[in-house]
Every structure is written in structure tokens, then in C-alpha cells.
Motif scaffolding. Structure first.
Motif, PDB file in Angstrom:
ATOM      1  N   SER A 199      -1.980  -3.847   8.057  1.00  0.00           N
ATOM      2  CA  SER A 199      -2.573  -2.918   9.021  1.00  0.00           C
ATOM      3  C   SER A 199      -4.051  -3.223   9.094  1.00  0.00           C
ATOM      4  N   CYS A 200      -4.555  -3.440  10.284  1.00  0.00           N
ATOM      5  CA  CYS A 200      -5.951  -3.861  10.455  1.00  0.00           C
ATOM      6  C   CYS A 200      -6.651  -2.970  11.478  1.00  0.00           C
ATOM      7  N   ARG A 201      -6.683  -1.667  11.242  1.00  0.00           N
ATOM      8  CA  ARG A 201      -7.407  -0.778  12.144  1.00  0.00           C
ATOM      9  C   ARG A 201      -8.889  -1.113  12.074  1.00  0.00           C
ATOM     10  N   ALA A 202      -9.580  -0.946  13.191  1.00  0.00           N
ATOM     11  CA  ALA A 202     -10.969  -1.401  13.297  1.00  0.00           C
ATOM     12  C   ALA A 202     -11.883  -0.761  12.265  1.00  0.00           C
ATOM     13  N   THR A 203     -11.653   0.526  11.942  1.00  0.00           N
ATOM     14  CA  THR A 203     -12.560   1.243  11.046  1.00  0.00           C
ATOM     15  C   THR A 203     -12.106   1.217   9.593  1.00  0.00           C
ATOM     16  N   ALA A 204     -10.974   0.571   9.322  1.00  0.00           N
ATOM     17  CA  ALA A 204     -10.374   0.702   7.997  1.00  0.00           C
ATOM     18  C   ALA A 204     -10.356  -0.622   7.241  1.00  0.00           C
ATOM     19  N   GLU A 205     -10.216  -0.512   5.947  1.00  0.00           N
ATOM     20  CA  GLU A 205      -9.952  -1.668   5.117  1.00  0.00           C
ATOM     21  C   GLU A 205      -8.543  -2.183   5.406  1.00  0.00           C
ATOM     22  N   THR A 206      -8.375  -3.499   5.440  1.00  0.00           N
ATOM     23  CA  THR A 206      -7.056  -4.074   5.659  1.00  0.00           C
ATOM     24  C   THR A 206      -6.162  -3.792   4.458  1.00  0.00           C
ATOM     25  N   ILE A 238      -2.830  10.619   4.903  1.00  0.00           N
ATOM     26  CA  ILE A 238      -3.616  10.275   3.726  1.00  0.00           C
ATOM     27  C   ILE A 238      -3.924   8.787   3.643  1.00  0.00           C
ATOM     28  N   GLY A 239      -2.919   7.916   3.790  1.00  0.00           N
ATOM     29  CA  GLY A 239      -3.131   6.485   3.653  1.00  0.00           C
ATOM     30  C   GLY A 239      -4.214   5.943   4.573  1.00  0.00           C
ATOM     31  N   PRO A 240      -4.123   6.182   5.898  1.00  0.00           N
ATOM     32  CA  PRO A 240      -5.161   5.677   6.791  1.00  0.00           C
ATOM     33  C   PRO A 240      -6.549   6.228   6.483  1.00  0.00           C
ATOM     34  N   LEU A 241      -6.640   7.501   6.070  1.00  0.00           N
ATOM     35  CA  LEU A 241      -7.945   8.063   5.713  1.00  0.00           C
ATOM     36  C   LEU A 241      -8.521   7.376   4.484  1.00  0.00           C
ATOM     37  N   ILE A 242      -7.679   7.101   3.498  1.00  0.00           N
ATOM     38  CA  ILE A 242      -8.143   6.400   2.308  1.00  0.00           C
ATOM     39  C   ILE A 242      -8.620   5.001   2.674  1.00  0.00           C
ATOM     40  N   ALA A 254       0.814  -1.217   0.000  1.00  0.00           N
ATOM     41  CA  ALA A 254       0.000   0.000   0.000  1.00  0.00           C
ATOM     42  C   ALA A 254       0.845   1.264   0.000  1.00  0.00           C
ATOM     43  N   GLN A 255       2.092   1.159   0.419  1.00  0.00           N
ATOM     44  CA  GLN A 255       2.954   2.336   0.489  1.00  0.00           C
ATOM     45  C   GLN A 255       3.795   2.514  -0.778  1.00  0.00           C
ATOM     46  N   VAL A 260     -11.491   8.201  -7.254  1.00  0.00           N
ATOM     47  CA  VAL A 260     -11.986   9.565  -7.025  1.00  0.00           C
ATOM     48  C   VAL A 260     -11.948   9.906  -5.540  1.00  0.00           C
ATOM     49  N   ALA A 261     -12.330   8.944  -4.699  1.00  0.00           N
ATOM     50  CA  ALA A 261     -12.321   9.187  -3.255  1.00  0.00           C
ATOM     51  C   ALA A 261     -10.910   9.467  -2.746  1.00  0.00           C
ATOM     52  N   SER A 262      -9.901   8.815  -3.334  1.00  0.00           N
ATOM     53  CA  SER A 262      -8.523   9.083  -2.901  1.00  0.00           C
ATOM     54  C   SER A 262      -8.128  10.522  -3.204  1.00  0.00           C
ATOM     55  N   ALA A 263      -8.611  11.070  -4.329  1.00  0.00           N
ATOM     56  CA  ALA A 263      -8.346  12.479  -4.655  1.00  0.00           C
ATOM     57  C   ALA A 263      -9.083  13.401  -3.699  1.00  0.00           C
ATOM     58  N   ILE A 264     -10.309  13.027  -3.336  1.00  0.00           N
ATOM     59  CA  ILE A 264     -11.079  13.830  -2.382  1.00  0.00           C
ATOM     60  C   ILE A 264     -10.373  13.866  -1.031  1.00  0.00           C
ATOM     61  N   VAL A 265      -9.842  12.717  -0.592  1.00  0.00           N
ATOM     62  CA  VAL A 265      -9.086  12.672   0.666  1.00  0.00           C
ATOM     63  C   VAL A 265      -7.859  13.571   0.580  1.00  0.00           C
ATOM     64  N   GLN A 266      -7.167  13.515  -0.554  1.00  0.00           N
ATOM     65  CA  GLN A 266      -5.990  14.374  -0.734  1.00  0.00           C
ATOM     66  C   GLN A 266      -6.368  15.845  -0.580  1.00  0.00           C
TER      67      GLN A 266
END
Length: 362
Positions: A74-81, A98-102, A51-52, A179-185
Motif C-alpha cells: 500500500s503506497c498512499r501518498a501521505t503514508a509509509e509504504t 487504525i492501520g492507515p493512521l499508523i 502489516a496485517q 508508543v504512537a501506535s497506542a496513541i492512534v488506538q
């Protein structure tokens, strides 16, 4: 604007392009885009692509015998693995905004896609499609379609009712993720949640402005692929419905991103062999390069960055070009590929020479 080696100019044939400001030797790194403004890794590859740094496990395993899937995750509870090739990449990814938000957003979109699949209409009817004949695609027709979907999205009740019966296809979900990744950026940049990363060595623009500076291919794209308009409208409605409130404010910009993605995005490949395309990304500054079937610049992905190096010596005022396609093909196939995907007929020096050669008697 000028830089030590390259100059950005407006051309009569291809919009803005980069030129040599002085003679440049072969093998000189002239340009770099450090991060993609928007990107997505295809679902089938996410366990195999870091992912990096976008390293591909299957390519690495050929030389060191590793499995096809990365084991660090990375397996945060609210995030995609998400998966990583090394602990260093994981730490770098987790320390950024950015990465964790995406990953959080992708988890939301994945759940929303499951809901739409469970409740999708069975008859194939989609009320978001433009009404009337589509024999002639015009900008007015496209604008009207976008006005209609924006009107739908303005009512949460109508939007929810539509999205619960939406038959969102898998590729439309991938487009939504990009598109969502651009919105997060843009959200991270606007709220200064992280230090801005200059996307290229020649631009002082913020990432969003730099992306908007790219040429729109909306009319050309829809004219060649009429079906893509309905797909983009569904993506827009899906994002309006599925994103959290603080990001929904940015969804009206989705049309601008979608209009610039085709014709400007680069495939994320598995390496120099280019055997497998793992996803795609929009490196805004990289789109300054025009195409030539006899390029003088080579593009190489180094982790998340795009590096551009001269493949031969370049004279002062010579245009710096990369190749968008496989240049080992015939002129007919090259031009067909370029017209289908980039909406122009190539008239580079090589094509003009070959065209004259094909037209002349042997």
C-alpha cells in the motif's frame, strides 16, 4: 469476575493472575487477545512482515519458494509504504481506521528522525538528561526528570530548538513508533472512528483502561537500566514535537505506556522456531498470565491475535501460567533472565525443587 473456564484473582506473589474455575482438559483454548494495543515491526523486517497478519516472508519461502519480500503493498501518498502477504490482508488493513493512521504517523516520524539526524549535535551533550548524580535511582528522581521534560515540551520554541539538535537513536525511533501506535488506538477509540475490538475474551474494558490496569515497571526498569530513562524522555520530546496536533494531545500518556511496556510486552517472532524476533507488541489481556518454569499453558500467535491453550490437564483453582523464557536452561540462568527482564526472582514449584536439590549434598 468469573468466566466459564477461568477466574481472575489477586495473588500474594504476583499481582492479578488467572486460575482455573473448573477442571480443564489438555489442549483447551482458554484465552485470546485479538489485537495488540501497541506494536512495532523492526525497520529491517518491514518489507518481509505482513502489516496485517504479521506473516514472515522468509519463513513462508522455506515451504513454497517465494522471495523474502512481499510484493503486495500500500503506497498512499501521505503514508509509509507497508507490505502484505495477500490481497485479502491488504483489503482488511485498508478498510480499517487504525492501520492507515499508523502508517501516516510512521511516515511523519521517519521524516522527523531524518531531520534530527541531519541537525544533531556533535558533542554528545543532551540537555534532556537529568541533572545531578544518578548513583541512586529513586521514584522522586524519575518523577523530577519527567517534570523537567514536560516543562520543556510546554514551550514549542524550546521544544523545537531541542529536537532539531536531538540525536535520536534507531531503537528510540522504534519505541516512538510503538508508543504512537497506542496513541492512534486511543484516538480512534475516543472518536469512534471504528468499532472497538475487545482485546481479550475476558475483559469488557476499553483498550486504554485495560492497558493502564497493567503493572508499572518504571522504577524497576530504570534501576536496572539507568540509560532507559533518558531514552524515554527523548521519545516523549520527539513525539511532542513530531506528531500532528490532534494526536499531540495524547502524548502525556506516553509515560504510562512506556512504564508498562517492559515486563508486559511480547516479542513478535517468526513462528514456533523463534529464530528471529521481528518486533514486539503489547497485548494487554495476555499480561494476566504469570510465569512458571513448568507452565501449564502455551502461548501461540495466530496472525495479530494471541491464543492461549492448556498444555496439560489443569485442576480446579490451579493457577494458569505461561513461560516467559527458555525453560531448558539451568535454574541460575532462568532466574537471571527473569530478574533482568521481568524484575522478579522466580519461586515457582520447579525452581523451589531445583533450589533444594542444588543446596543439598549429593
Amino acid at each position: 469476575m468469573t468466566w466459564p473456564l477461568i477466574d481472575l484473582r489477586t495473588t500474594p506473589h504476583g499481582g492479578r493472575s488467572l486460575f482455573a474455575f473448573q477442571p480443564i482438559a489438555q489442549g483447551t483454548k482458554i484465552f485470546a487477545c485479538e489485537v495488540p494495543f501497541a506494536h512495532v515491526i523492526y525497520k529491517d523486517y518491514r518489507r518481509e512482515v505482513c502489516a496485517q497478519c504479521f506473516a514472515y516472508a522468509a519463513s513462508t519461502s522455506r515451504s513454497i519458494g517465494d522471495s523474502r519480500t512481499w510484493s503486495i503493498r500500500s503506497c498512499r501518498a501521505t503514508a509509509e509504504t507497508v507490505w502484505f502477504c495477500t490481497d485479502e490482508c491488504k483489503v482488511t488493513w485498508e478498510s480499517g481506521a487504525i492501520g492507515p493512521l499508523i502508517a501516516d504517523v510512521n511516515a511523519l516520524l521517519g521524516k522527523a528522525k531524518i531531520a534530527t539526524r541531519r541537525n544533531s549535535a556533535r558533542d554528545g551533550y543532551d540537555p534532556i538528561l537529568p541533572n545531578g548524580p544518578t548513583a541512586q535511582i529513586t521514584q522522586d528522581y524519575i518523577d523530577k526528570a519527567w517534570t523537567d521534560v514536560e516543562d520543556l515540551a510546554s514551550s514549542r520554541t524550546r521544544l523545537s530548538a531541542y529536537c532539531l539538535t536531538m540525536n535520536l537513536e534507531d531503537m528510540e525511533l522504534e519505541i516512538s513508533r510503538s508508543v504512537a501506535s497506542a496513541i492512534v488506538q486511543r484516538y480512534v477509540f475516543d472518536h469512534r472512528l471504528a468499532s472497538p475490538v475487545v482485546s481479550s475474551i475476558i475483559s469488557a474494558l476499553d483498550p486504554w483502561t485495560e492497558a493502564l490496569d497493567l503493572q508499572s515497571s518504571e522504577l524497576s526498569n530504570v534501576s536496572v537500566r539507568p540509560y532507559i530513562l533518558a531514552a524515554h524522555l527523548r521519545v516523549y520530546a520527539f513525539l511532542c514535537h513530531s506528531l500532528p496536533k490532534h494526536l499531540r494531545l495524547y502524548v502525556p500518556t506516553a509515560r504510562h505506556i512506556l512504564a508498562r511496556d517492559t515486563g508486559n510486552a511480547f516479542g513478535i517472532w517468526d513462528g514456533d522456531s523463534r529464530d528471529e524476533m521481528l518486533g514486539w507488541g503489547l497485548w494487554a489481556g495476555a499480561s494476566y498470565f504469570n510465569h512458571s518454569c513448568c507452565p501449564n499453558v502455551k502461548k501461540t500467535r495466530v496472525g495479530r491475535a494471541m491464543h492461549f491453550t492448556t498444555s496439560r490437564s489443569v485442576e480446579i483453582d490451579e493457577e494458569l501460567c505461561i513461560s516467559y523464557i527458555d525453560t531448558d536452561q539451568t535454574i541460575t540462568q532462568r532466574r537471571r533472565d527473569l530478574e533482568d527482564s521481568w524484575f522478579f526472582k522466580c519461586r515457582c514449584q520447579r525452581c523451589q525443587s531445583e533450589e533444594l536439590g542444588e543446596a543439598s549434598p549429593h
